[in-house]
Design an enzyme around this catalytic site. Structure first.
Site, PDB file in Angstrom:
ATOM      1  N   LYS A  13      17.377   4.587  37.615  1.00 13.02           N
ATOM      2  CA  LYS A  13      16.292   5.503  38.005  1.00 13.02           C
ATOM      3  C   LYS A  13      16.245   5.699  39.523  1.00 13.02           C
ATOM      4  O   LYS A  13      16.072   6.810  40.008  1.00 13.02           O
ATOM      5  CB  LYS A  13      14.928   4.953  37.549  1.00 13.02           C
ATOM      6  CG  LYS A  13      14.796   4.703  36.078  1.00 13.02           C
ATOM      7  CD  LYS A  13      13.367   4.349  35.698  1.00 13.02           C
ATOM      8  CE  LYS A  13      12.857   3.085  36.360  1.00 13.02           C
ATOM      9  NZ  LYS A  13      13.591   1.878  35.968  1.00 13.02           N
ATOM     10  N   ARG A 154      22.657 -13.119  41.442  1.00 10.83           N
ATOM     11  CA  ARG A 154      21.240 -13.451  41.574  1.00 10.83           C
ATOM     12  C   ARG A 154      20.698 -13.913  40.223  1.00 10.83           C
ATOM     13  O   ARG A 154      21.177 -13.499  39.167  1.00 10.83           O
ATOM     14  CB  ARG A 154      20.449 -12.208  42.009  1.00 10.83           C
ATOM     15  CG  ARG A 154      20.755 -11.746  43.407  1.00 10.83           C
ATOM     16  CD  ARG A 154      20.171 -10.356  43.659  1.00 10.83           C
ATOM     17  NE  ARG A 154      18.828 -10.226  43.098  1.00 10.83           N
ATOM     18  CZ  ARG A 154      18.254  -9.054  42.816  1.00 10.83           C
ATOM     19  NH1 ARG A 154      18.898  -7.924  43.018  1.00 10.83           N
ATOM     20  NH2 ARG A 154      17.036  -9.002  42.335  1.00 10.83           N
TER      21      ARG A 154
END
Length: 208
Positions: A13, A154
Site C-alpha cells: 500500500k 527483523r
C-alpha cells in the site's frame, strides 16, 4: 481526490500511496506518523495520546479522529488526501464519514491492494534489513548495497509474527472491504504483480 487505502500488512500500500502523492500532489496521511509527530511536538492531542501509549493502551478512536481532522484542515490536504492506517474498523469508518460530512467533504474511493496472505508471508519473511541504515532488500542480500552494513531479519518479518498481524487484519480491518463495497466506492487491484503494473491499474481505476 480523497482516498482510504486498504490492504493487509505487506500488500504494498505504501508504495502505491507514494506514487499517487508524486503524481497528484495528494497529502499522504498515516495515522502512525500523525501520532508520533503529535507526541514529538507535545501538542494538546499529542500529550493526551502519549498517556495511552505509555500505558501500553490503544489510543481512543475519538482522539485519533481529532488528529485526522486537524491534519485534514492543513493546506496541503485541501486538494486531496490518502488515509493510510485509518479507519481500522467499521466503527471508525462510520465516525469518519460523519466527520467528513460535517467538514463538507467526502471519500471518492476506498482502494484495496489485494494480495494473497501466503504471498505476503513469503514476501515479508524473505525480507532483510540493514542494521546500520535501515535499507530493506529481498532475501539473499547479506551486505547492504547502500552502506555496506550487515543485513538481518527483523522480528516483525518472522513468519509467525507476520501471521499474527494478518490474523488481526482479517478480524478487525477486512470487514471494511464490505463496508465500502456497500457504499459503492470500493476499487480493487491485484497487488501480486510488479509495482508499475499495479500502479497502472490504480491510476486507471481512480481517474476514469
Amino acid at each position: 481526490m480523497n482516498i482510504v487505502l486498504l490492504g493487509a500488512p505487506g500488500a504494498g500500500k505504501g508504495t502505491q500511496a507514494q506514487k499517487l502523492v508524486e503524481e497528484f500532489g495528494l497529502a499522504h496521511i498515516s495515522t502512525g506518523d500523525l501520532l508520533r509527530a503529535a507526541v514529538k511536538a507535545q501538542s494538546e492531542l499529542g500529550v493526551q495520546a502519549k498517556t495511552y501509549m505509555d500505558a501500553g493502551k490503544l489510543v481512543p478512536d475519538q482522539l485519533v479522529i481529532n488528529l485526522v481532522k486537524e491534519r485534514l484542515d492543513a493546506d496541503d490536504a485541501r486538494a486531496g488526501f490518502i488515509l493510510d492506517g485509518f479507519p481500522r474498523n467499521t466503527a471508525q469508518a462510520v465516525t469518519l464519514d460523519s466527520e467528513l460530512a460535517a467538514m463538507k467533504r467526502n471519500l471518492d474511493a476506498a482502494l484495496l491492494v489485494d494480495v494473497n496472505p501466503d504471498v505476503i508471508v513469503k514476501r515479508l519473511s524473505s525480507r532483510r534489513t540493514c542494521r546500520s541504515c535501515g535499507y530493506t532488500a529481498p532475501g539473499g542480500v547479506d551486505v547492504c548495497p547502500r552502506c555496506g552494513g550487515e543485513m538481518y531479519q527483523r522480528d516483525d518479518d518472522k513468519p509467525e509474527t507476520i501471521q499474527k498481524r494478518l490474523d488481526v487484519y482479517q478480524t478487525q480491518t477486512a470487514p471494511l472491504i464490505e463496508y465500502y463495497r456497500g457504499h459503492s466506492i470500493l476499487k480493487e487491484v491485484d497487488g501480486d504483480r510488479p509495482v508499475d503494473e499495479v500502479y497502472a491499474d490504480v491510476r486507471a481505476l481512480l481517474t476514469k
